[in-house]
Motif scaffolding. Structure first.
Motif, PDB file in Angstrom:
ATOM      1  N   SER A 186       6.946  -1.011   4.279  1.00 13.03           N
ATOM      2  CA  SER A 186       6.012  -1.992   3.713  1.00 13.03           C
ATOM      3  C   SER A 186       4.575  -1.487   3.798  1.00 13.03           C
ATOM      4  O   SER A 186       3.807  -1.600   2.832  1.00 13.03           O
ATOM      5  CB  SER A 186       6.146  -3.324   4.457  1.00 13.03           C
ATOM      6  OG  SER A 186       5.194  -4.261   3.998  1.00 13.03           O
ATOM      7  N   ALA A 245       3.551   1.512   3.843  1.00 17.21           N
ATOM      8  CA  ALA A 245       3.349   2.646   2.940  1.00 17.21           C
ATOM      9  C   ALA A 245       3.483   2.279   1.464  1.00 17.21           C
ATOM     10  O   ALA A 245       3.227   3.105   0.585  1.00 17.21           O
ATOM     11  CB  ALA A 245       4.348   3.752   3.273  1.00 17.21           C
ATOM     12  N   SER A 246       3.870   1.043   1.175  1.00 13.15           N
ATOM     13  CA  SER A 246       4.097   0.627  -0.202  1.00 13.15           C
ATOM     14  C   SER A 246       2.807   0.659  -1.009  1.00 13.15           C
ATOM     15  O   SER A 246       1.726   0.355  -0.512  1.00 13.15           O
ATOM     16  CB  SER A 246       4.687  -0.780  -0.240  1.00 13.15           C
ATOM     17  OG  SER A 246       4.823  -1.234  -1.568  1.00 13.15           O
ATOM     18  N   LYS A 247       2.936   1.002  -2.280  1.00 12.16           N
ATOM     19  CA  LYS A 247       1.770   1.100  -3.167  1.00 12.16           C
ATOM     20  C   LYS A 247       1.594  -0.174  -3.997  1.00 12.16           C
ATOM     21  O   LYS A 247       0.654  -0.277  -4.783  1.00 12.16           O
ATOM     22  CB  LYS A 247       1.953   2.285  -4.113  1.00 12.16           C
ATOM     23  CG  LYS A 247       2.216   3.575  -3.378  1.00 12.16           C
ATOM     24  CD  LYS A 247       0.973   4.431  -3.317  1.00 12.16           C
ATOM     25  CE  LYS A 247       1.318   5.829  -2.811  1.00 12.16           C
ATOM     26  NZ  LYS A 247       0.972   6.007  -1.399  1.00 12.16           N
ATOM     27  N   THR A 248       2.514  -1.121  -3.843  1.00 13.91           N
ATOM     28  CA  THR A 248       2.420  -2.360  -4.625  1.00 13.91           C
ATOM     29  C   THR A 248       1.940  -3.496  -3.728  1.00 13.91           C
ATOM     30  O   THR A 248       2.150  -3.490  -2.512  1.00 13.91           O
ATOM     31  CB  THR A 248       3.786  -2.747  -5.216  1.00 13.91           C
ATOM     32  OG1 THR A 248       4.706  -3.024  -4.157  1.00 13.91           O
ATOM     33  CG2 THR A 248       4.340  -1.610  -6.064  1.00 13.91           C
ATOM     34  N   GLU A 249       1.312  -4.491  -4.356  1.00  8.63           N
ATOM     35  CA  GLU A 249       0.804  -5.629  -3.588  1.00  8.63           C
ATOM     36  C   GLU A 249       1.939  -6.414  -2.946  1.00  8.63           C
ATOM     37  O   GLU A 249       1.861  -6.804  -1.781  1.00  8.63           O
ATOM     38  CB  GLU A 249      -0.019  -6.536  -4.500  1.00  8.63           C
ATOM     39  CG  GLU A 249      -0.607  -7.741  -3.781  1.00  8.63           C
ATOM     40  CD  GLU A 249      -1.421  -8.626  -4.697  1.00  8.63           C
ATOM     41  OE1 GLU A 249      -1.818  -9.708  -4.250  1.00  8.63           O
ATOM     42  OE2 GLU A 249      -1.643  -8.242  -5.867  1.00  8.63           O
ATOM     43  N   HIS A 253       3.521  -4.461  -0.093  1.00  8.40           N
ATOM     44  CA  HIS A 253       2.591  -4.206   1.004  1.00  8.40           C
ATOM     45  C   HIS A 253       2.363  -5.447   1.865  1.00  8.40           C
ATOM     46  O   HIS A 253       1.633  -5.386   2.853  1.00  8.40           O
ATOM     47  CB  HIS A 253       1.256  -3.708   0.426  1.00  8.40           C
ATOM     48  CG  HIS A 253       0.393  -3.012   1.417  1.00  8.40           C
ATOM     49  ND1 HIS A 253       0.751  -1.819   2.028  1.00  8.40           N
ATOM     50  CD2 HIS A 253      -0.822  -3.333   1.929  1.00  8.40           C
ATOM     51  CE1 HIS A 253      -0.207  -1.444   2.858  1.00  8.40           C
ATOM     52  NE2 HIS A 253      -1.174  -2.352   2.812  1.00  8.40           N
TER      53      HIS A 253
END
Length: 250
Positions: free
Chosen positions: A37, A39-43, A46
């Motif tokens: 989570s 490292a996630s690139k999406t809102e 994340h």
């Protein structure tokens, strides 16, 4: 030390080890999940709060956590107040029959419905997954069959067993449409595919799965209660026969 007493001490230790293993597996998977989570690139991916809430919304995680706490409580009780007890206290027997039922059903459902489902590479900690879905369910099954100090519980205990699954199912179906999936961004999140009405079959298929699992929980719960009652009756019969044989010999 008598053989029975030795076995009792050994099993108390095994319960503590199983509890520690389950907690380690939960923590390992939680760390991996939160790491993904972060490292996630999406809102939506994340949002760590949602990810953690989702993590603890899985029946498997909740059941393993409850099992670990129950087993640890049992070990501590055995090492303190229960050192000389011949039978486990009623409150602990009820806790144990509940978590045993949940874990056995978890093992059955996972290995029949979920094992073949492909997950994102790196999302699951392999050893943790096996511990939570195979090792701990098998240990709880062994506990039902072999653990000492077993107490016979009334059949009405089955009503207590079904309380948590009912609450969990209602919570899941009410919460799911209100949560954005961290993995896909879809405006809903269901912990298991068979609970998702957007899949083939819709709500009818979901209802069928829920009914089937409910029957499994009640059935397994009754078998767990029966096993405890059977073991107590058999133990009393064996003790009576041994006493009668001793009286004859004397």
């Amino acid at each position: 030390m008598a053989r029975t007493e030795t076995w009792t001490r050994v099993w108390d230790g095994l319960r503590a080890v199983a509890a520690a293993l389950a907690l380690a597996a939960i923590i390992a998977q939680l760390v991996r999940t939160v790491g993904i989570s972060v490292a996630s690139k999406t809102e939506y991916g994340h949002h760590v709060g949602t990810v953690v809430a989702n993590f603890f919304s899985f029946f498997t995680i909740e059941s393993n956590l409850a099992a670990a706490v129950t087993l640890l409580i049992g070990a501590i009780w055995a090492w303190t107040k229960g050192r000389d007890a011949a039978v486990e206290p009623r409150w602990f027997a009820i806790l144990l029959v509940c978590v045993s039922t949940y874990m056995i059903v978890t093992g059955i459902v996972y290995n029949t419905l979920l094992r073949g489902i492909q997950l994102s590479v790196g999302a699951t900690v392999p050893w943790s997954n096996e511990v939570l879905h195979v090792v701990i369910p098998l240990f709880l099954l062994a506990d039902v069959l072999f653990a000492p100090r077993r107490r016979a519980l009334p059949w009405s205990t089955a009503w207590i067993i079904v309380i948590y699954p009912i609450v969990w199912a209602v919570y899941t179906l009410v919460r799911a449409p209100l949560v954005v999936s961290p993995a896909t961004g879809k405006p809903y999140w269901y912990p298991y595919p068979f609970l998702d009405p957007h899949q083939s079959g819709g709500y009818l298929a979901v209802a069928a799965y829920i009914v089937g699992i409910a029957i499994a929980i009640v059935g397994v719960g009754l078998l767990v209660i029966w096993a405890g009652r059977f073991r107590v009756v058999r133990g009393r019969r064996m003790a009576s026969e041994a006493h009668s044989a001793g009286a004859v010999d004397s």
